[in-house]
Design a protein around this motif. Sequence first.
Motif, PDB file in Angstrom:
ATOM      1  N   ARG A 136      26.494 -14.704 -55.487  1.00  0.00           N
ATOM      2  CA  ARG A 136      26.024 -13.929 -54.401  1.00  0.00           C
ATOM      3  C   ARG A 136      26.870 -13.547 -53.060  1.00  0.00           C
ATOM      4  NH1 ARG A 136      21.693 -17.983 -55.380  1.00  0.00           N
ATOM      5  NH2 ARG A 136      22.774 -19.440 -53.858  1.00  0.00           N
ATOM      6  N   ALA A 137      28.028 -14.551 -52.950  1.00  0.00           N
ATOM      7  CA  ALA A 137      28.915 -14.460 -52.044  1.00  0.00           C
ATOM      8  C   ALA A 137      29.538 -13.191 -52.458  1.00  0.00           C
ATOM      9  CB  ALA A 137      29.970 -15.462 -51.832  1.00  0.00           C
ATOM     10  N   ALA A 180      28.088 -23.710 -68.280  1.00  0.00           N
ATOM     11  CA  ALA A 180      28.317 -24.524 -69.054  1.00  0.00           C
ATOM     12  C   ALA A 180      29.884 -24.112 -69.579  1.00  0.00           C
ATOM     13  CB  ALA A 180      27.406 -24.579 -70.102  1.00  0.00           C
ATOM     14  N   ARG A 181      30.193 -23.082 -69.688  1.00  0.00           N
ATOM     15  CA  ARG A 181      31.318 -22.461 -70.066  1.00  0.00           C
ATOM     16  C   ARG A 181      32.269 -22.765 -69.212  1.00  0.00           C
ATOM     17  NH1 ARG A 181      32.574 -15.947 -71.322  1.00  0.00           N
ATOM     18  NH2 ARG A 181      34.432 -15.870 -70.265  1.00  0.00           N
ATOM     19  N   CYS A 182      32.185 -22.641 -67.795  1.00  0.00           N
ATOM     20  CA  CYS A 182      32.957 -23.087 -66.783  1.00  0.00           C
ATOM     21  C   CYS A 182      33.163 -24.403 -66.373  1.00  0.00           C
ATOM     22  CB  CYS A 182      32.955 -22.295 -65.643  1.00  0.00           C
ATOM     23  SG  CYS A 182      33.069 -20.323 -66.041  1.00  0.00           S
ATOM     24  N   HIS A 183      32.415 -25.176 -67.058  1.00  0.00           N
ATOM     25  CA  HIS A 183      32.255 -26.827 -66.607  1.00  0.00           C
ATOM     26  C   HIS A 183      31.660 -26.865 -65.315  1.00  0.00           C
ATOM     27  CE1 HIS A 183      34.000 -27.054 -70.664  1.00  0.00           C
ATOM     28  NE2 HIS A 183      34.979 -26.487 -70.326  1.00  0.00           N
ATOM     29  N   VAL A 184      30.933 -26.353 -64.689  1.00  0.00           N
ATOM     30  CA  VAL A 184      30.601 -26.418 -63.240  1.00  0.00           C
ATOM     31  C   VAL A 184      28.998 -26.486 -63.316  1.00  0.00           C
ATOM     32  CG1 VAL A 184      32.344 -25.322 -62.245  1.00  0.00           C
ATOM     33  CG2 VAL A 184      30.387 -23.946 -62.817  1.00  0.00           C
ATOM     34  N   VAL A 185      28.081 -26.877 -62.151  1.00  0.00           N
ATOM     35  CA  VAL A 185      26.867 -26.664 -62.235  1.00  0.00           C
ATOM     36  C   VAL A 185      26.380 -25.403 -61.915  1.00  0.00           C
ATOM     37  CG1 VAL A 185      26.467 -29.108 -61.650  1.00  0.00           C
ATOM     38  CG2 VAL A 185      26.714 -27.412 -59.735  1.00  0.00           C
ATOM     39  N   GLN A 186      25.168 -24.924 -62.380  1.00  0.00           N
ATOM     40  CA  GLN A 186      24.720 -23.517 -62.322  1.00  0.00           C
ATOM     41  C   GLN A 186      24.603 -23.020 -60.755  1.00  0.00           C
ATOM     42  OE1 GLN A 186      21.175 -22.601 -64.381  1.00  0.00           O
ATOM     43  NE2 GLN A 186      20.557 -20.787 -63.099  1.00  0.00           N
ATOM     44  N   PRO A 187      23.993 -23.817 -59.808  1.00  0.00           N
ATOM     45  CA  PRO A 187      24.290 -23.776 -58.499  1.00  0.00           C
ATOM     46  C   PRO A 187      25.572 -23.062 -57.764  1.00  0.00           C
ATOM     47  CG  PRO A 187      22.905 -25.302 -58.568  1.00  0.00           C
ATOM     48  CD  PRO A 187      23.796 -25.223 -60.019  1.00  0.00           C
ATOM     49  N   ALA A 188      26.555 -23.446 -58.295  1.00  0.00           N
ATOM     50  CA  ALA A 188      27.983 -23.231 -57.899  1.00  0.00           C
ATOM     51  C   ALA A 188      28.232 -21.950 -58.280  1.00  0.00           C
ATOM     52  CB  ALA A 188      28.954 -24.342 -58.393  1.00  0.00           C
ATOM     53  N   ILE A 189      27.688 -21.532 -59.584  1.00  0.00           N
ATOM     54  CA  ILE A 189      28.056 -20.187 -59.807  1.00  0.00           C
ATOM     55  C   ILE A 189      27.176 -19.105 -59.283  1.00  0.00           C
ATOM     56  CG2 ILE A 189      27.624 -18.476 -61.745  1.00  0.00           C
ATOM     57  CD1 ILE A 189      29.115 -20.242 -63.655  1.00  0.00           C
ATOM     58  N   GLU A 235      36.387 -15.628 -62.279  1.00  0.00           N
ATOM     59  CA  GLU A 235      36.076 -16.184 -63.560  1.00  0.00           C
ATOM     60  C   GLU A 235      34.677 -16.392 -63.480  1.00  0.00           C
ATOM     61  OE1 GLU A 235      37.042 -20.554 -65.360  1.00  0.00           O
ATOM     62  OE2 GLU A 235      38.041 -20.131 -63.542  1.00  0.00           O
ATOM     63  N   TYR A 236      34.186 -16.670 -62.616  1.00  0.00           N
ATOM     64  CA  TYR A 236      32.479 -16.867 -62.928  1.00  0.00           C
ATOM     65  C   TYR A 236      31.790 -15.529 -62.947  1.00  0.00           C
ATOM     66  CZ  TYR A 236      33.371 -21.535 -60.729  1.00  0.00           C
ATOM     67  OH  TYR A 236      33.730 -22.997 -60.245  1.00  0.00           O
ATOM     68  N   PHE A 237      32.315 -14.322 -62.303  1.00  0.00           N
ATOM     69  CA  PHE A 237      31.756 -13.289 -62.765  1.00  0.00           C
ATOM     70  C   PHE A 237      31.665 -12.843 -64.010  1.00  0.00           C
ATOM     71  CE2 PHE A 237      32.784  -8.829 -63.125  1.00  0.00           C
ATOM     72  CZ  PHE A 237      31.550  -8.070 -62.762  1.00  0.00           C
ATOM     73  N   VAL A 238      32.944 -12.963 -64.627  1.00  0.00           N
ATOM     74  CA  VAL A 238      33.283 -12.427 -66.086  1.00  0.00           C
ATOM     75  C   VAL A 238      32.298 -13.379 -67.124  1.00  0.00           C
ATOM     76  CG1 VAL A 238      34.937 -12.371 -68.017  1.00  0.00           C
ATOM     77  CG2 VAL A 238      35.507 -11.381 -65.538  1.00  0.00           C
ATOM     78  N   ALA A 239      32.286 -14.871 -66.779  1.00  0.00           N
ATOM     79  CA  ALA A 239      31.619 -15.554 -67.739  1.00  0.00           C
ATOM     80  C   ALA A 239      30.201 -15.127 -67.615  1.00  0.00           C
ATOM     81  CB  ALA A 239      31.748 -16.942 -67.174  1.00  0.00           C
ATOM     82  N   VAL A 240      29.456 -14.734 -66.350  1.00  0.00           N
ATOM     83  CA  VAL A 240      28.245 -14.563 -66.428  1.00  0.00           C
ATOM     84  C   VAL A 240      27.976 -13.221 -67.277  1.00  0.00           C
ATOM     85  CG1 VAL A 240      26.058 -13.861 -64.938  1.00  0.00           C
ATOM     86  CG2 VAL A 240      27.734 -15.690 -64.408  1.00  0.00           C
ATOM     87  N   ALA A 241      28.943 -12.393 -66.977  1.00  0.00           N
ATOM     88  CA  ALA A 241      28.875 -11.051 -67.493  1.00  0.00           C
ATOM     89  C   ALA A 241      28.853 -11.071 -69.052  1.00  0.00           C
ATOM     90  CB  ALA A 241      29.845 -10.068 -67.062  1.00  0.00           C
ATOM     91  N   GLU A 242      29.548 -12.011 -69.543  1.00  0.00           N
ATOM     92  CA  GLU A 242      29.818 -12.130 -71.036  1.00  0.00           C
ATOM     93  C   GLU A 242      28.954 -12.815 -71.669  1.00  0.00           C
ATOM     94  OE1 GLU A 242      34.767 -11.326 -71.327  1.00  0.00           O
ATOM     95  OE2 GLU A 242      33.955 -13.310 -71.471  1.00  0.00           O
TER      96      GLU A 242
END
Length: 314
Positions: free
Chosen positions: A37-38, A23-32, A7-14
């Motif tokens: 990276r993992a 912001a779209r996933c309602h989390v802090v940037q370091p978490a994404i 989900e995070y990967f697709v959000a960054v890609a889009e």
Amino acid sequence: MELRTLEYFVAVAEERSFTRAAARCHVVQPAISQRIRALEKELGEPLFERLPRQVVLTSGGAALLPHARACLAAAAAASLEFADRSGLLSGTLVLGTAGGLEGTSVPRLLGEYHRRYPGVQVRLTGAPSPVLMAQARSGEIDAAVIAEPPGGLPHGLGSRCLLEDRFVAVLPAGTRDPDHPMTLAEAARCPLIGYGSGSGAHAFVRDAFAAQGLQLDIAYATADIALQVTLVAEGIGIALTSYTNPLLRLDQRIVVVPLEPAIRLRKVLAWRLGNRPGPPLRAFLDLLTELPHTTHPTSATAEAPQDPQPAPQD
């Protein structure tokens, strides 16, 4: 490889941005960033190229994107399937539109759909018909209301007809008898206002002109029928446009005449074949089957209704 990571990967890609994806996933940037990276470490190659103002997919990221979307869609469909079985349908229906919905049964269908399934969020997104066809085939959207191409829909898309329409010529009021058709050869000699080359509707007019040995040259390209009408009223040119738009029958500054030969088109609801539709789309297709949905335009030369005659006095 977890669904949340995909989900995070697709959000960054889009979004092309870690900040906007967070912001779209309602989390802090370091978490994404940590999850991406993992994932890159797990797959053994970078998925994004980090540029100063945006991030873009690498070849590996582009290869992963359709699989990630498919995994997320399958998981969402499984969840919605059981919500549907419990009678509590929810989720999202993403419907693309190339414009001109007001002349179709779609607003009425959406109203009934909302009343029956208030838990489903309907999201409309606009784009030209060719773009929407590609998005429907890729699964980026659930379905699209588009102008069916002259040669039919591409392989992999199913459809149902919503509207049978025709093109008409729109001229300044008083310049032509509405019962006197305009030939395409006459139209070709005028400055033309109409749909741009990127729209599905343009292809119908282009092919009709070509069949008559004529070159279509749109001087003022716009899909906004209100703007088309205003430009005609200003005497800039004539418009070749869809007849079913109600604006054409309300504006006293213009006259609408049929074209000869007629240029007809169909607006259809198109969706991807091959996979079982998710519950929100299945419910919409079922509603489409249940309710009358194909609209047929009246003739461009039909007489306007007469004012009622006064009742005779005693």
